[in-house]
Design a protein around this motif. Structure first.
Motif, mmCIF file in Angstrom:
data_model
loop_
_atom_site.group_PDB
_atom_site.id
_atom_site.type_symbol
_atom_site.label_atom_id
_atom_site.label_comp_id
_atom_site.label_asym_id
_atom_site.label_seq_id
_atom_site.Cartn_x
_atom_site.Cartn_y
_atom_site.Cartn_z
ATOM 1 N N SER A 85 36.540 -28.691 -27.498
ATOM 2 C CA SER A 85 36.171 -28.426 -26.107
ATOM 3 C C SER A 85 34.740 -28.884 -25.803
ATOM 4 C CB SER A 85 36.292 -26.925 -25.799
ATOM 5 O OG SER A 85 35.323 -26.179 -26.518
ATOM 6 N N PHE A 95 33.065 -29.041 -16.369
ATOM 7 C CA PHE A 95 34.421 -28.928 -15.833
ATOM 8 C C PHE A 95 35.434 -29.599 -16.770
ATOM 9 C CE2 PHE A 95 37.693 -30.167 -12.512
ATOM 10 C CZ PHE A 95 38.192 -28.878 -12.376
ATOM 11 N N ALA A 96 35.121 -30.819 -17.203
ATOM 12 C CA ALA A 96 36.002 -31.515 -18.139
ATOM 13 C C ALA A 96 36.052 -30.779 -19.472
ATOM 14 C CB ALA A 96 35.529 -32.953 -18.351
ATOM 15 N N THR A 99 38.282 -27.757 -19.177
ATOM 16 C CA THR A 99 39.687 -28.174 -19.096
ATOM 17 C C THR A 99 40.235 -28.497 -20.480
ATOM 18 O OG1 THR A 99 39.305 -29.108 -16.886
ATOM 19 C CG2 THR A 99 41.279 -29.834 -18.061
ATOM 20 N N TRP A 102 40.425 -25.244 -22.501
ATOM 21 C CA TRP A 102 41.536 -24.411 -22.060
ATOM 22 C C TRP A 102 42.852 -24.902 -22.676
ATOM 23 C CZ3 TRP A 102 42.246 -19.970 -19.364
ATOM 24 C CH2 TRP A 102 43.510 -19.718 -18.812
ATOM 25 N N THR A 103 43.060 -26.215 -22.665
ATOM 26 C CA THR A 103 44.263 -26.780 -23.271
ATOM 27 C C THR A 103 44.297 -26.487 -24.763
ATOM 28 O OG1 THR A 103 44.167 -28.586 -21.668
ATOM 29 C CG2 THR A 103 45.605 -28.901 -23.566
ATOM 30 N N LEU A 443 47.125 -26.864 -17.160
ATOM 31 C CA LEU A 443 45.773 -27.397 -16.935
ATOM 32 C C LEU A 443 45.209 -26.930 -15.604
ATOM 33 C CD1 LEU A 443 45.705 -31.126 -18.098
ATOM 34 C CD2 LEU A 443 44.641 -29.160 -19.174
ATOM 35 N N GLY A 446 43.894 -23.385 -15.713
ATOM 36 C CA GLY A 446 42.597 -23.322 -16.374
ATOM 37 C C GLY A 446 41.473 -23.799 -15.480
ATOM 38 N N GLN A 447 41.725 -24.867 -14.730
ATOM 39 C CA GLN A 447 40.685 -25.382 -13.840
ATOM 40 C C GLN A 447 40.389 -24.403 -12.711
ATOM 41 O OE1 GLN A 447 42.179 -29.293 -12.763
ATOM 42 N NE2 GLN A 447 41.060 -30.238 -14.454
ATOM 43 N N ILE A 473 40.859 -36.669 -14.337
ATOM 44 C CA ILE A 473 41.849 -35.871 -15.061
ATOM 45 C C ILE A 473 43.168 -35.813 -14.308
ATOM 46 C CG2 ILE A 473 42.414 -33.525 -15.837
ATOM 47 C CD1 ILE A 473 39.483 -33.181 -16.587
ATOM 48 N N TRP A 474 43.110 -35.634 -12.970
ATOM 49 C CA TRP A 474 44.366 -35.471 -12.246
ATOM 50 C C TRP A 474 45.128 -36.763 -12.010
ATOM 51 C CZ3 TRP A 474 47.543 -31.839 -12.439
ATOM 52 C CH2 TRP A 474 47.076 -30.562 -12.754
ATOM 53 N N GLN A 477 46.885 -37.066 -15.347
ATOM 54 C CA GLN A 477 47.976 -36.129 -15.546
ATOM 55 C C GLN A 477 49.163 -36.408 -14.619
ATOM 56 O OE1 GLN A 477 48.472 -33.397 -17.843
ATOM 57 N NE2 GLN A 477 47.006 -34.784 -18.790
#
Length: 552
Positions: A85, A95-96, A99, A102-103, A443, A446-447, A473-474, A477
């Motif tokens: 992380s 933020f990244a 994320t 969290w994963t 994800l 978590g965000q 990220i989005w 994904q």
């Protein structure tokens, strides 16, 4: 995000550096050799066939070795607790980093209970157990008594972890030596009993289900079995000499694990009874409903002593992996630092509340959890997302933090970094749309947690989360979800549309991944921000252990 090496003010303690090279190696190797060795060969053969299953293991080993080399570079350069992380945090901001963390947490917190469930399921395959004291229902879920035993196992894992990282490392060393001995013994014994080379081309040829079967086997259990090498990076903040030991530990553990698993598949397929294989096909190569494949082969071969050892190991191997994951999950939540109580450590240097929370979440997963095989695909996808953050983080850090001393340097980074990112994305894609969209939702949750924490000005949240550096990220994904929907993989009942040509879909996913990689690495935060984040994590470390630029 919290500065993980710095404890909450007022505690007077931080994570203690007391784990040596072999301790780190065995943490990673103990994570690799868990329930996967007991169940992975049967699952791979059922999906890919005899020869195809061997190709699956070799392919997975190559893919994960590349990702392990990337983690070895990062772990040596940035030896911090909860590393998976922290690397995205250094490269792209809070933020990244959250994320990715969290994963990592979601996949790690589920593995300990999965290992417990696998252990109970394997023991339940013994006829006297299933008849007199059943631990598992016919659908693979735990019975009430199975849940009670599982909860007690999770409590034991927590107790050992609360004793300190040295206690965890020392107890794990003995467990891993046993866990390594039993698979090797099984390989040698099965090869000597009655080996049938013709099994590798039985029921349709060497790879009866083609490349589709070879690829589908990876998320169905093969990658799950081989994963875990990153655990040395999660505990790098407690290594006595992280710059020297972390990279070597990761590489050695991964190589040993790959050799053992390939050997197990060879032994398993070769030991099958050709008559039973012809009757049941690859779907039921040793009998319907059998969950203990090596146990059954040992019994049918008359090697009763090996069958008894395997039942004992069915408790020790998954249990040892569960023990490790409770500890490393606690380090990940310590790195995330939400809420701030998770960063409190005891006089032994143990993040006590992080361990308690990880244990409670693990207990929740025990009931009502799906079967081992049903959970594996989703957990493998989450692990692949975690792995995917490593190559893009290293690629970005090589641009914005180029002078950082690196005890181990990834060879040919311009090639292996985008290839490693593509490998991780292919593993996600092969898991199918049904798993991919669930991971994307995970994800998002978590965000949202992070955004709420920022708005509430929670402690341990980076005041400069750099949302803009994580906008990629989005699109990444969403692209994976769309590819999964259009693709050709997934469990029965999923809604894959099979639009992508099956002979080219892997190349399409790889091309998408490489484009994303080269766009993302250009969004890294500036060098000053990277140095600030790294320095914050190592503020209380001795000068010789700080991974600052210019220190050789």
């Amino acid at each position: 995000m919290t500065a993980v090496a710095a404890p909450e003010a007022g505690t007077g303690h931080h994570l203690q550096r007391s784990v040596g090279f072999w301790g780190l190696t065995f943490v990673s190797l103990g994570s690799i050799i868990g329930s996967g060795w007991l169940l992975g060969a049967l699952t791979a053969a059922g999906v890919a066939g005899g020869g195809g299953s061997l190709v699956s293991w070799v392919l997975a080993a190559v893919m994960l070795i590349v990702l392990a080399l990337i983690h070895a570079d990062l772990g040596g350069a940035y030896p911090v607790a909860g590393g998976t992380s922290r690397y995205p945090h250094y490269a792209f901001g809070g933020f990244a980093g959250f994320t990715a963390g969290w994963t990592t947490y979601l996949q790690a917190v589920a593995i300990a209970p999965i290992e417990v469930e696998a252990s109970l399921s394997y023991v339940n395959s013994v006829g006297t157990v299933s008849k007199t004291f059943p631990l598992v229902h016919a659908d693979g879920t735990l019975t009430p008594q199975g849940i009670v035993i599982g909860v007690l196992a999770m409590a034991l894992f927590a107790f050992i972890n609360l004793g300190g990282v040295r206690w965890l490392s020392d107890s794990n060393t003995l467990i891993v030596l046993w866990k390594l001995f039993v698979p090797v013994l099984t390989i040698v014994t099965l090869l000597l009993i009655d080996f049938h080379p013709g099994n590798f081309t039985a029921n349709g040829g060497f790879a009866p289900f083609g490349f589709h079967g070879v690829f589908a086997a990876l998320p169905a259990g093969v990658v799950f079995a081989l994963q875990g090498f990153e655990q040395a990076t999660q505990m790098a903040g407690e290594s006595v000499n992280p710059r020297k030991h972390v990279a070597k530990a990761i590489i050695l553990a991964m190589l040993i694990g790959a050799v053992v698993y390939i050997g197990l598949e060879v032994a398993f397929v070769g030991a099958l009874d050709p008559a039973k294989l012809a009757a049941g096909g690859w779907a039921k190569p040793i009998g319907a409903g059998d969950y203990g494949p090596y146990y059954t082969l040992a019994i049918s071969g008359g090697v009763i002593w090996l069958a008894l050892i395997l039942i004992v190991d069915a408790v020790i191997s998954p249990g040892g992996t569960g023990l490790i994951y409770v500890g490393t999950t606690a380090r990940i939540s310590y790195a995330l630092g939400l809420p701030s109580a998770l960063t409190r450590v005891t006089a032994r240097g143990v993040p006590v509340w992080s361990i308690v929370v990880a244990t409670i979440f693990g207990m929740v997963f025990l009931a009502p959890a799906p079967s081992w095989q049903q959970l594996v695909t989703v957990i493998t996808g989450a692990t692949a997302i975690m792995y995917a953050f490593a190559p893009i983080s290293l690629g970005a850090l090589l641009r914005s933090d180029p002078d950082r001393p690196r005890p181990y340097r990834l060879p040919a980074p311009r090639i292996l970094l985008p290839v490693g990112f593509a490998f991780a994305n292919l593993i996600i894609y092969w898991g199918g749309f049904g798993a991919t969209w669930k991971l994307a939702i995970g994800l998002l949750v978590g965000q949202l947690v992070f955004i709420v924490a920022v708005l509430a000005r929670a402690r341990n949240v980076d005041a400069r989360p750099r949302f803009r550096s994580a906008l990629w990220i989005w699109p990444w994904q969403i692209g994976l979800v769309v590819l999964g929907l259009l693709g050709n993989y997934g469990s029965k009942g999923d809604v894959e549309l099979h639009v992508l040509p099956e002979d080219l879909d892997a190349l399409i996913v790889a091309a998408f991944s490489i484009v994303v990689y080269f766009l993302v690495v250009r969004t890294a935060q500036p060098r000053t921000e990277v140095e600030r984040a790294v320095e914050a994590d190592f503020a209380e470390e001795p000068a010789e252990l700080r991974p600052a630029p210019g220190i050789a």
